[in-house]
Design a protein around this motif. Structure first.
Motif, PDB file in Angstrom:
ATOM      1  N   SER A  91      -2.732   6.301  58.147  1.00 16.96           N
ATOM      2  CA  SER A  91      -3.559   5.847  59.326  1.00 16.96           C
ATOM      3  C   SER A  91      -2.976   6.336  60.606  1.00 16.96           C
ATOM      4  CB  SER A  91      -3.568   4.220  59.211  1.00 16.96           C
ATOM      5  OG  SER A  91      -2.264   3.607  59.280  1.00 16.96           O
ATOM      6  N   GLU A 115      -6.512   7.422  51.426  1.00 13.44           N
ATOM      7  CA  GLU A 115      -6.128   5.951  52.017  1.00 13.44           C
ATOM      8  C   GLU A 115      -7.408   5.146  52.340  1.00 13.44           C
ATOM      9  OE1 GLU A 115      -3.670   2.983  54.050  1.00 13.44           O
ATOM     10  OE2 GLU A 115      -3.018   4.668  52.407  1.00 13.44           O
ATOM     11  N   TYR A 116      -8.503   5.770  52.678  1.00 13.57           N
ATOM     12  CA  TYR A 116      -9.667   5.099  52.865  1.00 13.57           C
ATOM     13  C   TYR A 116     -10.700   5.157  52.004  1.00 13.57           C
ATOM     14  CZ  TYR A 116      -7.451   4.678  57.552  1.00 13.57           C
ATOM     15  OH  TYR A 116      -6.614   4.373  58.439  1.00 13.57           O
TER      16      TYR A 116
END
Length: 402
Positions: A369, A249-250
Motif C-alpha cells: 500500500s 494485496e487488494y
C-alpha cells in the motif's frame, strides 16, 4: 529536429532521404528497444511464479529487474567510450545476440545465481543497444523528420511495457513463464536477421571526433532533464516492478493480465499522441503526462480497494507513461545532443534499478500500500521542475523551431 552543438556530421541523413523515413530500419531499431525492455521488465508480470520456481522470495525475484538495470546504467558510459571506434551495426548485432542467449538461459535455468549472472550480461548488452538507437534515428532521418524518427525508434520501449508485458503475463499464466522467455529469445534471433538486412552500416568515431560525455552536464537544461528522468523512472518502477504484488494485496491478483492490458492500451494511445505532437508540443505533453501520473497515484493510494478506481488510475498511469521515453529522449537531445544520450541511459537504468530496490525495501517495511505514496512523493518534484524549466530543458519553444 535541429542538431545541437554537441552533434556531429555523422548524423547527416543519406542523400535522397529528404522527404521520407526509412521505415524498415527504424522499425528494426524500435524492435531492438522493444526486446531490450521486454527482457528487462518481463519478470514483473510473472514475479510470483519465477520466485516459486527459483525457490526465492518475491523481493529477491524482483532484483532480477534491478541487476539488469544496474548493469545497463553502470556500463553505459564506459561501454560507449570503449566501443566508440567500432562499427555501429556490428555492435548492435553483438548486443542483440547476447540478449538472445541470456533469454535462453533464463528460460531453462533452475539456478537463481545463474539466472542473475545472465541477467547482468543482458543488461550490459542493453546499454550498447540504447547508445545506438537515437544516434541511428538522427543519422537516418532528414532534419525536419528527426523528432518523428526518434519517436518511432523509441516507441519500442513503452510498447514493450504496454503490450509485451501483458501478453507475456498472459502466456506465462497459460503456458508457464519459461516458454515466454524462450519466445523472446526466438524473436531476438529474427531481429538479428532484420537488422542485418535493413539497417545500414555506420562507422565508429575517430579519436579526434569524440566529445567528452560529461561535458554535456554543463549545457543549459541537461541537468533538469536528467533529474526528471531519474525521479520519473524511479517512481514508475517502484510500482511497476511489484504491480503483481500490489494487485494481490487488494484482491485483484486474478485480474493481473487485464490490468496490464488496460495499462498497455492507454500507453499505446499516449505513444500515438506523443509521436504526432512531440515536435510542436513537447513541454505541454510532458506537463500533462506528469499530471496524469500524479492523479493516478492519488487514486491508487486512497481508493485501491475499488476495482473501478484501480482501472481508472491504471488508464491515467498508462496515458502519463506511454510517451515519456520519446519526450525525455527528445528533450535531452535538444539540450545536450548525443553526448547527453549516454547520460540519459545511465540515469534511466540506474533509477530503474533503484525502483526495484526501493520497491523491495518498501514491500518489506511498509507493505504494497506504500507504493502509490512513493510515486506521488517523486512525481510532484518532477512536475515542478518541468514547469520551472521553461527556458532550458523543457522550453516553451523547442530549439529546432526557433
Amino acid at each position: 529536429m535541429a542538431t545541437s552543438q554537441t552533434e556531429t556530421s555523422n548524423h547527416t541523413p543519406p542523400t535522397g532521404a529528404s522527404n521520407k523515413l526509412p521505415w524498415s530500419a527504424l522499425l528494426a531499431l524500435s524492435t531492438a528497444a522493444f526486446i531490450g525492455i521486454l527482457t528487462e521488465a518481463l519478470p514483473a508480470g510473472v514475479l510470483p511464479e519465477m520466485a516459486r520456481d527459483l525457490s526465492v522470495s518475491e523481493s529477491a525475484a524482483g532484483q532480477m529487474l534491478t541487476i539488469y538495470a544496474i548493469a545497463t546504467g553502470v556500463s553505459a558510459i564506459p561501454l560507449m567510450v570503449a566501443t566508440a571506434a567500432w562499427g555501429r551495426k556490428q555492435l548492435l548485432l553483438l548486443a542483440v545476440s547476447v540478449i538472445a542467449v541470456a533469454n535462453v538461459v533464463t528460460a531453462i535455468s533452475s539456478s537463481y545465481a545463474l539466472t542473475m549472472t545472465f541477467r547482468l550480461l543482458a543488461g550490459i548488452a542493453a546499454a550498447a543497444v540504447w547508445a545506438e538507437l537515437v544516434g541511428y534515428a538522427l543519422r537516418l532521418a532528414p532534419p525536419h523528420l528527426q523528432g518523428r524518427a526518434i519517436s518511432i525508434t523509441m516507441a519500442g520501449v513503452p510498447l514493450a511495457l504496454a503490450l509485451g508485458i501483458p501478453v507475456g503475463t498472459f502466456l506465462g499464466n497459460l503456458f508457464g513463464w519459461r516458454l515466454t522467455f524462450g519466445l523472446v529469445a526466438a524473436l531476438s534471433v529474427l531481429l538479428l536477421v532484420w537488422i542485418s538486412v535493413s539497417v545500414p552500416a555506420a562507422p565508429g568515431q575517430k579519436l579526434g571526433q569524440r566529445e567528452p560525455i560529461l561535458k554535456a552536464l554543463k549545457l543549459p537544461g541537461v541537468v533538469a532533464v536528467l533529474f526528471t528522468v531519474a525521479a520519473w523512472v524511479l517512481a514508475h518502477n517502484v510500482l511497476y516492478t511489484y504491480i503483481s504484488t500490489f494487485l494481490d494485496e487488494y484482491g485483484m491478483g486474478g485480474q493481473r493480465d487485464t490490468v496490464l492490458l488496460t495499462f498497455g492500451i492507454a500507453s499505446v494511445v499516449s505513444i500515438v499522441i506523443t509521436g504526432a505532437m512531440v515536435d510542436r508540443k513537447l513541454r505541454q505533453l510532458t506537463i500533462g503526462s506528469a499530471a496524469f501520473v500524479i492523479i493516478a497515484a492519488i487514486g491508487l493510494g486512497l481508493l485501491a480497494s475499488s476495482d473501478l478506481v484501480v482501472y481508472a488510475a491504471i488508464v491515467l498511469w498508462g496515458l502519463g507513461w506511454g510517451g515519456v521515453t520519446t519526450l525525455l529522449q527528445t528533450a535531452v537531445t535538444d539540450a545536450g545532443g548525443t553526448s547527453a544520450q549516454a547520460l540519459l541511459v545511465t540515469t534511466w537504468n540506474s533509477f530503474m534499478a533503484g525502483g526495484g530496490a526501493v520497491g523491495g525495501i518498501l514491500l518489506a517495511s511498509a507493505g504494497p500500500s506504500s507504493f502509490p505514496w512513493a510515486v506521488l512523493a517523486l512525481m510532484v518534484p518532477v512536475l515542478l521542475v518541468v514547469v520551472i524549466s521553461r527556458k532550458h530543458g523543457f522550453p516553451v519553444k523547442r530549439p529546432s523551431l526557433h
